[in-house]
Every structure is written in structure tokens, then in C-alpha cells.
Design an enzyme around this catalytic site. Sequence first.
Site, PDB file in Angstrom:
ATOM      1  N   HIS A 121      -0.119  -0.418 -10.626  1.00 45.26           N
ATOM      2  CA  HIS A 121      -0.833  -1.315  -9.713  1.00 45.26           C
ATOM      3  C   HIS A 121      -1.227  -2.611 -10.418  1.00 45.26           C
ATOM      4  CE1 HIS A 121      -3.324  -1.197  -5.749  1.00 45.26           C
ATOM      5  NE2 HIS A 121      -2.724  -2.366  -5.933  1.00 45.26           N
TER       6      HIS A 121
ATOM      7  N   ARG B 124       0.849  -1.185   0.000  1.00 46.87           N
ATOM      8  CA  ARG B 124       0.000   0.000   0.000  1.00 46.87           C
ATOM      9  C   ARG B 124       0.887   1.238   0.000  1.00 46.87           C
ATOM     10  NH1 ARG B 124      -3.071  -3.100  -1.443  1.00 46.87           N
ATOM     11  NH2 ARG B 124      -5.219  -3.549  -0.771  1.00 46.87           N
TER      12      ARG B 124
ATOM     13  N   GLU C 196      -4.970   6.875  -7.577  1.00 54.55           N
ATOM     14  CA  GLU C 196      -4.936   6.035  -8.771  1.00 54.55           C
ATOM     15  C   GLU C 196      -6.196   6.282  -9.602  1.00 54.55           C
ATOM     16  OE1 GLU C 196      -4.204   1.924  -7.903  1.00 54.55           O
ATOM     17  OE2 GLU C 196      -2.564   2.368  -6.520  1.00 54.55           O
TER      18      GLU C 196
END
Length: 320
Positions: free
Chosen positions: A286, A238, A267
Site C-alpha cells: 500500500h 481498494r 493490512e
Amino acid sequence: MRLRCAILDDYQNIALNMADWTKISDRVDVKSFPTHFASEAEAAAELGDYEIIILMRERTPFRASLLSQLPKLKLLITTGMRNASIDIKYAEGMGITVCGTASSSAPPTELTWALILGLTKNLIAENQSFQSGGPWQSTVCSDLSGKTLGLLGLGKIGTTMAQIGRAFGMNVLAWSQNLTPERAEAAGAQFAATKEQLLSQSDIVSIHLILSERTQHLIGETELKSMKKTAYLINTSRASIVDQDMLVKALHNHWIAGAGVDVFDVEPLPDSHPLRSTPNLLATPHLGYVSQNNYQTYYQHALENILAFLEGSPVRKLSV
């Protein structure tokens, strides 16, 4: 009455191919949204008529402020069995059932090693040189054998990381707030008594922790400066576990040799974000959970969740 189901943040526009949605086509209309909503207001405007919403991880947060604008919502499904961006308590108060899906730890583990190897073997620079007709062998890569892999977190992914690190001939150190020497030994790692010991002794530091109040900004200026100047920091966990401003500063000022990052505070990451132009950074959008097998599991389980909900017996329910 027919229900409406929205599949959010289907970036690759493939969700409708990952499960047999015809199983609910007689009762539910399913629509995929490939484009990320730019704001909560846009999400509320688009989703107000939907009874079922399927989320892809934490791509779109469902806080109380958004949930309160969705009076028709009855079933909220997230991929994975944990989603910190959903206010589950508020959802329960609105009579909304929240469910999850299974997921695999293999994809993020594999991506972590892709980042490690990409950084230490200078793969990006050498590939760019190769394709542009540049020098043949312009860098000297780092070895993994004999180096120390420091793991912040020794859960399922961390334990697999330790096994792979040893296969590369690396020494493995591990630390977390709750880790014991016995647990570290059982996972094939050496126990680091303190976070500072792990950071100062490791050649590669890889983060595998859950984001919480205790781990928020666990790695900041002091921690980055305590690492070896030749060390690499890897974060596929994270973003907020690492102070992002300090990471940018560390890379610009060469406090560490480089970083591999797959997670971000915002994001999709804005084009103007400093990380877009930070040196010695190998970054991916990601991708840690974005794999064929994971996507099939996510959407097939989401379909099963809908079918069970329609029958009045929800499965994989999440609660506070």
C-alpha cells in the site's frame, strides 16, 4: 490542562519530522505509535487517555465499538478527506470533531505505472537474475504501444492515467457506472458501453474507483475469466473491489497473465496470506499514497487542524 495527541501507524517513524510540532508543545504532548495495534482491544487500552488522535488513512478503523471506549477523545484527524473506516455519525454523537487533510493524486498514479511497467517489462525477474549471476536476458517483455489500456473509473486519477497511456501510444478505454460518452471523450478515452466490453478488449485493466456497495467485488470469477489470458489487472484503489479469493485462483490457474496490487483487505497482510505466495503477482504494501510530499501535507495539515481546534474554529471538518 495539557492535552495528549497520538499519531497512529507511523510505520516509518517519521511523523514527528514532517511538521513543526513545537507550535503546540506548550499545550499538547504528542506521541507517535510506529507499531500497528494488533486488535481493537489493544487500541482501546493504549488510547484511552488521549484527547486527540491522528490516523494514517484506514490503517486503524475507528468504528463505534472503538470510539465508545475512548471517552476523552475530542478531535479525530484522518489523512485525506475521506475515510470509510471511521464511523463519523457515531463520533459526532459523542461530541468528537472529525477533520481531514489534503492529499495528492500524483503518488498513486505514479505507483500504478510502476506496477504496469514492472509487470510488462519483467523487471523483478530480470533484476533477480542480474544480481544472482543468472542468464543475461531471460525473458521477452511486452510492449505498451499499440495495446489497450482499460480504465475502470475516470475520475482525477483515471483521467491522468488516460493521458499517460496515450503518451505511451496506447488505446484507452474507460467504463464506470456513471460514465458518459461525452465525459470519456473529454478525458481522451474511448467509451466502453459495458464493463464486459472493457474487460474483454483490454490488455491492461486498471481500477480507479471508490469502494461502495456498487463496486464491492465488481471484479469476480466471471469478470476475470472474461479478460484476455495475456492481460494484466492492476488495483491501486481498494482491495474489496476485486474478489481476493478469485484473484488468487485466477493467477494460479493462468486466467490472466498477471496482476499488480497495492491494496489488501487486511493490512498489514499476514505472512500466511495466500497472496504472499501467489504466482505472477507484483505486490507492494500500500505505497500508493506513501510519498515525501504527501506525508508532509498530511502532518502539516494535521498540525493546522489541531491549532484551529484549540482556537475553537475547527477546519477541514468531515461530516456524514
